[in-house]
Write a protein that holds these residues in place. Sequence first.
Motif, PDB file in Angstrom:
ATOM      1  N   PRO A 100       0.824  -1.187   0.113  1.00 28.65           N
ATOM      2  CA  PRO A 100      -0.127  -0.144   0.095  1.00 28.65           C
ATOM      3  C   PRO A 100       0.860   1.123   0.174  1.00 28.65           C
ATOM      4  CG  PRO A 100      -0.299  -0.969   2.073  1.00 28.65           C
ATOM      5  CD  PRO A 100       0.586  -2.001   1.173  1.00 28.65           C
ATOM      6  N   VAL A 101       0.252   2.225  -0.611  1.00 28.19           N
ATOM      7  CA  VAL A 101       0.882   3.615  -0.659  1.00 28.19           C
ATOM      8  C   VAL A 101      -0.178   4.683  -0.025  1.00 28.19           C
ATOM      9  CG1 VAL A 101       1.770   5.623  -2.003  1.00 28.19           C
ATOM     10  CG2 VAL A 101       2.252   3.123  -2.528  1.00 28.19           C
ATOM     11  N   THR A 102       0.125   5.404   0.904  1.00 24.06           N
ATOM     12  CA  THR A 102      -0.812   6.440   1.642  1.00 24.06           C
ATOM     13  C   THR A 102      -0.096   7.668   1.014  1.00 24.06           C
ATOM     14  OG1 THR A 102      -1.043   4.980   3.790  1.00 24.06           O
ATOM     15  CG2 THR A 102      -1.335   7.261   3.804  1.00 24.06           C
ATOM     16  N   ILE A 103      -0.936   8.244   0.156  1.00 20.48           N
ATOM     17  CA  ILE A 103      -0.648   9.678  -0.308  1.00 20.48           C
ATOM     18  C   ILE A 103      -1.245  10.596   0.351  1.00 20.48           C
ATOM     19  CG2 ILE A 103      -0.717  11.159  -2.332  1.00 20.48           C
ATOM     20  CD1 ILE A 103      -1.011   8.614  -3.955  1.00 20.48           C
ATOM     21  N   ARG A 104      -0.326  11.679   1.145  1.00 16.31           N
ATOM     22  CA  ARG A 104      -1.058  12.999   1.704  1.00 16.31           C
ATOM     23  C   ARG A 104      -1.083  14.020   0.830  1.00 16.31           C
ATOM     24  NH1 ARG A 104       2.636  15.390   6.667  1.00 16.31           N
ATOM     25  NH2 ARG A 104       3.490  16.004   5.052  1.00 16.31           N
ATOM     26  N   VAL A 105      -2.211  14.554   0.891  1.00 15.28           N
ATOM     27  CA  VAL A 105      -2.571  15.847   0.080  1.00 15.28           C
ATOM     28  C   VAL A 105      -1.798  17.055   0.739  1.00 15.28           C
ATOM     29  CG1 VAL A 105      -4.731  15.169  -0.783  1.00 15.28           C
ATOM     30  CG2 VAL A 105      -4.632  16.518   1.282  1.00 15.28           C
ATOM     31  N   VAL A 106      -1.221  17.943  -0.331  1.00 11.07           N
ATOM     32  CA  VAL A 106      -0.359  18.783   0.089  1.00 11.07           C
ATOM     33  C   VAL A 106      -0.491  19.509   1.376  1.00 11.07           C
ATOM     34  CG1 VAL A 106      -1.277  20.532  -1.330  1.00 11.07           C
ATOM     35  CG2 VAL A 106       1.252  20.498  -1.025  1.00 11.07           C
ATOM     36  N   ASP A 107       0.642  19.478   2.117  1.00 11.54           N
ATOM     37  CA  ASP A 107       0.511  20.204   3.336  1.00 11.54           C
ATOM     38  C   ASP A 107       1.544  21.495   3.269  1.00 11.54           C
ATOM     39  OD1 ASP A 107       0.577  20.895   6.062  1.00 11.54           O
ATOM     40  OD2 ASP A 107       2.258  19.370   6.712  1.00 11.54           O
ATOM     41  N   TRP A 108       0.742  22.516   2.452  1.00 10.22           N
ATOM     42  CA  TRP A 108       1.516  23.602   2.506  1.00 10.22           C
ATOM     43  C   TRP A 108       1.287  24.574   3.594  1.00 10.22           C
ATOM     44  CZ3 TRP A 108       4.695  22.091  -0.887  1.00 10.22           C
ATOM     45  CH2 TRP A 108       5.681  22.962  -1.315  1.00 10.22           C
ATOM     46  N   GLY A 109       2.096  25.690   3.547  1.00 11.01           N
ATOM     47  CA  GLY A 109       2.197  26.568   4.780  1.00 11.01           C
ATOM     48  C   GLY A 109       3.105  26.379   5.677  1.00 11.01           C
ATOM     49  N   SER A 110       3.129  27.157   6.969  1.00 14.02           N
ATOM     50  CA  SER A 110       4.140  26.815   7.902  1.00 14.02           C
ATOM     51  C   SER A 110       5.517  27.114   7.328  1.00 14.02           C
ATOM     52  CB  SER A 110       4.245  25.647   8.634  1.00 14.02           C
ATOM     53  OG  SER A 110       4.835  25.691   9.771  1.00 14.02           O
ATOM     54  N   GLU A 111       6.397  26.144   7.674  1.00 15.50           N
ATOM     55  CA  GLU A 111       7.805  26.244   7.204  1.00 15.50           C
ATOM     56  C   GLU A 111       8.097  25.817   5.782  1.00 15.50           C
ATOM     57  OE1 GLU A 111       6.952  23.741   8.963  1.00 15.50           O
ATOM     58  OE2 GLU A 111       7.994  21.870   8.054  1.00 15.50           O
ATOM     59  N   LYS A 112       6.953  25.194   4.939  1.00 15.35           N
ATOM     60  CA  LYS A 112       7.145  24.806   3.712  1.00 15.35           C
ATOM     61  C   LYS A 112       6.427  25.942   2.839  1.00 15.35           C
ATOM     62  CE  LYS A 112       6.033  20.258   5.582  1.00 15.35           C
ATOM     63  NZ  LYS A 112       4.901  19.539   6.554  1.00 15.35           N
ATOM     64  N   ASN A 113       7.068  26.117   1.722  1.00 16.37           N
ATOM     65  CA  ASN A 113       6.422  27.230   0.841  1.00 16.37           C
ATOM     66  C   ASN A 113       6.940  26.972  -0.653  1.00 16.37           C
ATOM     67  OD1 ASN A 113       4.469  29.110   0.564  1.00 16.37           O
ATOM     68  ND2 ASN A 113       5.115  30.026   2.555  1.00 16.37           N
TER      69      ASN A 113
END
Length: 331
Positions: A80-93
Amino acid sequence: ERQALGRLRRLPARLSSGEVLTLQANLEIPAELPMIAQSGAAGIGLLRSEFLFMNAETLPDEARQEALYRPLIEAMSGDPVTIRVVDWGSEKNSDALTQAGIGAGSDVNPALGLRGIRLLLRHRALLETQFAAILRAATAGPVRVLLPMVSSPAELHKAREIYARVGRRLRRRGVDIPDPLPPLGIMIETPAAALMADVLAQEAEFLAIGTNDLTMYTLAADRAATDVAGLYDPLHPAVLRLVRLAADAGLRQRRPVSLCGEMASDPLAVPLLVGLGVRSFSMHASAVPRVKRAVRAAAMDDCRRMACRALEAADGPEVSAMLMDYAATLR
Ligand code: PEP
Ligand code: MG
């Protein structure tokens, strides 16, 4: 030692007392794929999709995203592959998102601002496109879809409605997607989500505990700030108590629970987390053999005993000392 770790590849992640765990790998960039295949990981427990938007000038459309997900799923050949939808914001840009006018902007404290699911619910086209791409790619193998930074049941509910709607729209157009839709789950990485895990687990089909952010938000110590690095400790009993709540909620509602923060890579911490009720871990691929070796040496009774003691401990160093004592007894 390398050889000994290599031999572990084919052995199950089974405690000395017989219980079997799941060890999976985190993927941050596709280049990590060969290492993941080598590691003996049973699939990808956290595919951080932020790489799609990094160093990109324009937002990747549905077809482009599908073309990136599909080979990753195929490469896992049935795991199985668990794909997380984009976690944008905070330290990520990202440039692409900033150009498209999507971002936390000039918030006072971006970690407490518009990030993760909050941002996606504000910019729904982004979420719809990503859901659609994942659903199309999900015919290539078992997939799960993960929502970041959830802090209330309402966020999950809204995202689930969008997910179902995207699924219906694709079917209406005759696109081949899995039926039923792949499981939709949530990150438990805010104290609110951990405290509400029993309610959230009614609608979330699985829970993934993110101890990197959970530690930051629980201890009010930024994960990236060096001046409070000494306060940032995932072994702090306050964090462990929240992990326990999430694990319990999953168990009671019969929802799978995994843990995918950095502490899943720590061979000392994993037996304790097993004692707290976690049975599935996702970590950097390079950590899989070492964690497996620690797991195979540990006994469930000891894990449970350590968990009881850790929950009553005063601070992280006390827990850490206990874990080192235990590891020494196994040598
Ligand atoms: C976490 O917060 O523990 C997590 C796994 O997510 P990320 O490190 O990508 O924020
Ligand atoms: Mg996180």
